[in-house]
Structures are given as C-alpha cells and as structure tokens.
Design a protein around this motif. Structure first.
Motif: not given
Length: 452
Positions: A45-50, A59-64, A67-77
C-alpha cells in the motif's frame, strides 16, 4: 475512486514486497488483507501510494483506503483467474520479464544498477522475483479480458459519452503528438576490415591458449567500455540472463578453461573464455573487437541518403516507396518506415514524453517535412545516417469528437469495461473469502467488508 493507469515501474514496485537496507533484501511483515489465497502487505500500500504521487508530480493525492481498494481488486481478479483455470504460459511471462528488464536497464543505464538499487544478489535473482510478479499481472489481464470479452461500444455510445463530458466541462486535453517515419542507411565495414578483426582475435585466442593472461589481453585489446573495471570478466550468466542469443550459445558450449573461436553478434566480434560452471550458470570473460568504419564510407552513406531525400522532395519517388527500396532498418522497413513508441507500442509520440535526443531532431519539423540527414551511432557500435518524415503533428487541444474520435472511442470503451469489472467484482466479493485488518476502517466503494 481515481482511475490509476499502471506502468511497468508501478507494477514492479507494487509486487516486489522489498526494501533495501545495506544492500540486503528484507521481506516486509504486516498482512493487511487476505483474498482467497492472495495477500496484500502494508508495504504494498505504501509503495503504491508513493509511486502514484511521484508519477503525478504530486498532482494526485490518494488515500490509503483508495490504495487498498485498488490492490484488493487486483488480488480478487488474480484469485478468480486461478479459479477459472486461466492459462498463462511460461513463455508469455518470460517475454514480459525481458521487456521489464530492458525498461529498467534503460531507466538506470545499467542492469547492475537496477540489481543494486533493489537489493538483489544478481540478475537471476531479479528475474525470479519478476517472474512471479509478471505471472500475476498476466493472470489479472487475462481474467479482465475474459470478463470483458463480449463488451463492445457503438458510435452512438461514443457520442453520448463525449457529450456527457462536454456538458460537465470535463473534456480531456490531449497533448501535442507526432507520428514519424524514417529511412535508415547503415555504414558497413569493408570485408578486409572484418577479416583483420577475425585474424586478430584468432591470434589472441592462440596466445591465451599458450599461456597469456586473458585479462591482460582484454585490457589491451577489447572495445568493451567496461573492460578497464572488469578485465573482460562478465561474471556468472545463465540462459535467462539478458545477453544476446549467439553469445549465450557459445558460452554454454565451452568446457572450463576453453577459449572460443571468434564469433559475431550485433556488438561486433568476440572470443570467450569459460572460467567455471556453477549449476545452471557459466562464469565467463570476453574480448570484444568492433571493426572500424572508414570516414570515406560514412561520407558515401551520407551522400546517398541526401540523394534519396532530394528525390522525395522533387516527387521522383514517394517516401513510402523510398523506404521499401532503400531503408535498411529491419524494425521499420516493412511498416512504411513508421517509428513505434516503445512505451505504448503505438506510432504516436507525446512530445512531452519523448526521448530528448529524438525530440531535438524533430522539434522544428512541420507536418509533411523531412529532416536533414543526421548521423547516429548505437551502443552496439552500428553507425548510420537517417532522415525522418513528419507524417502527422498535432498541438495540445481539448478533445474533439471528429478529430479525436479513435481516442474518445477508446476512453468510452475503457469506461464501459471498468463499469463491467465493477459489476463483476460486486458479485464475486460475496462468494470469496476476504479478511481485512482492523487497521483499515474504510468506507470502500465496493462491499469488501460484506456489511449487508
């Protein structure tokens, strides 16, 4: 949630699960999510956000939680790709690994710098980790393709999509782009020069076999720019190592202590000595010699390409016809000379993201114009003259339905596919084992917490 476009660098950082400390690779503890048999670590999560913040220059600020939801979708797929028996071949994975290695080598300038930066022991170690990463990436991609295989878009849907953006004053701005074609003529060494190099390497082979130091002969004779530091020693290589095919074939055909006959690669002519066999690896040294190209030969090539340019300008021949008749570049000759963007595999280049050297060559060239002939030399030692034809050129502008129809169509289709993936995910979340750490009290877009 913001739609984040992933790049090879992002996928790499997302999936390695490593930090570098004193050159050592350490695994980061802290499982935050389990989806099926897949896990998301806190470090992911930290690396994805960074990476997102760095690539968007803040320019893009995105919350943890995002980040987590993006990663969870990848793991679900990824999980359901395995459930659905999606097949990913080792050949496909290896091809992607090779592309990523080439990408990182270009970014850092040297594969050894990549290895050192990320704390790996050697290239083999790096490739093993990248293999696991790319296998999951391919599973995700193929599962998405499977889910969206029947999704298409009509011209009317494109029009509605465009008008919707226009009404909200959200039309995208397309950057200035160019499309280029080239004609390339190589300056080749004479047969006499090639014969001289082959004889010199044969003489060196004989002297080494009679007891001379391979290292000293390499320092005195090799054209490898790194020879001053390594004396020609390339260390341990494997069949998976990023070396030219011909080089590996010779290296793996030798016995310990044996010196090869001279052989040719794109870099020039070599001889190799095998020092040791370590399992599937070979420890080798080489001497590289590159044939010299006479200045008169370079002048001859330049004169020829100048004549070709004049014939095109005076309409004696079209640019496309000249490409087929004269161009010696194997990558563009059968494509009307069109240069392919290595990062997008398309023929259009964003002017703000071009290679600086190429940008400088064409910045003042208008649509329909041809550059003056210019000289280039590759790191392999190939010398050539080129001319570039500016096939198309656009300025930075707001999206226009007529001029940019293909791009808008792609955006509309991508949105429709994302909506279909979201619908699929909502259904699959309910029948998939999911456990989220108590650290993340998030209000997700999807029902990952299975609250109802």
């Amino acid at each position: 949630m913001k739609n984040i476009k992933r790049t090879p660098l992002l996928i790499f950082l997302l999936s390695l699960f490593i930090t570098t400390m004193n050159g050592q690779m350490n695994k980061i503890d802290g499982v935050e999510v389990v989806i099926g048999k897949n896990v998301v670590l806190n470090s992911d999560i930290a690396k994805f956000k960074l990476d997102i913040e760095q690539r968007s220059e803040g320019k893009i600020k995105i919350s943890d939680c995002e980040m987590l939801e993006q990663l969870m979708l990848q793991k679900l797929l990824s999980h359901h790709a395995v459930v659905d028996s999606v097949i990913v071949s080792d050949a496909e994975v290896t091809a992607n690994v090779n592309r990523n290695i080439a990408y990182f080598t270009q970014q850092y300038g040297d594969i050894n710098k990549v290895i050192k930066t990320y704390g790996f022991n050697d290239e083999v170690d790096l490739r093993k980790e990248l293999f696991k990463v790319e296998k999951e990436n391919l599973l995700v991609r193929k599962e998405q393709e499977k889910i969206n295989e029947k999704i298409d878009i009509t011209p009317e849907e494109v029009r509605v999509f465009y008008n919707g953006l226009k009404e909200k004053n959200e039309l995208p701005e397309f950057q200035a782009e160019i499309e280029m074609a080239q004609i390339v003529l190589y300056a080749q060494p004479t047969k006499e020069e090639n014969d001289r190099i082959l004889k010199k390497l044969s003489d060196l082979k004989k002297e080494i076999e009679e007891g001379a130091s391979f290292r000293m002969k390499a320092i005195l004779n090799s054209d490898d720019p790194s020879v001053a530091n390594n004396g020609g020693n390339l260390g341990a290589i494997s069949k998976e190592t990023q070396f030219i095919k011909e080089f590996k074939e010779v290296a793996f055909s030798l016995d310990v202590g044996q010196v090869s006959d001279p052989f040719k690669t794109d870099f020039g002519y070599h001889i190799i000595q095998l020092h040791a066999i370590k399992g599937k690896q070979r420890v080798v040294s080489h001497i590289l010699m590159q044939p010299e190209i006479l200045s008169s030969k370079l002048a001859e090539v330049k004169t020829k390409i100048e004549e070709i340019r004049k014939d095109i300008l005076f309409e004696k021949i079209t640019f496309e016809e000249a490409v087929k008749r004269y161009s010696e570049d194997k990558n563009t000759r059968n494509n009307n000379g069109l240069i392919v963007n290595p990062f997008t595999n398309e023929t259009r280049f964003d002017l703000t993201r071009m290679d600086p050297t190429l940008y400088a060559r064409v910045i003042n060239t208008k649509k329909g114009e041809i550059t003056e002939p210019f000289y280039e030399e590759t790191r392999e030692g190939e010398k050539m003259y080129k001319i570039i034809f500016m096939k198309d050129r656009t300025t930075t502008h707001k999206a226009d339905l007529v001029k940019d129809y293909v791009k808008i169509q792609k955006l509309a289709l991508q949105k429709k596919k994302e909506e279909n993936i979201t619908k699929w995910a909502k259904e699959k979340i309910n029948d998939t084992y999911i456990k989220i750490s108590d650290r993340y009290k998030c209000k997700f877009e999807k029902n990952w917490n299975k609250e109802n």
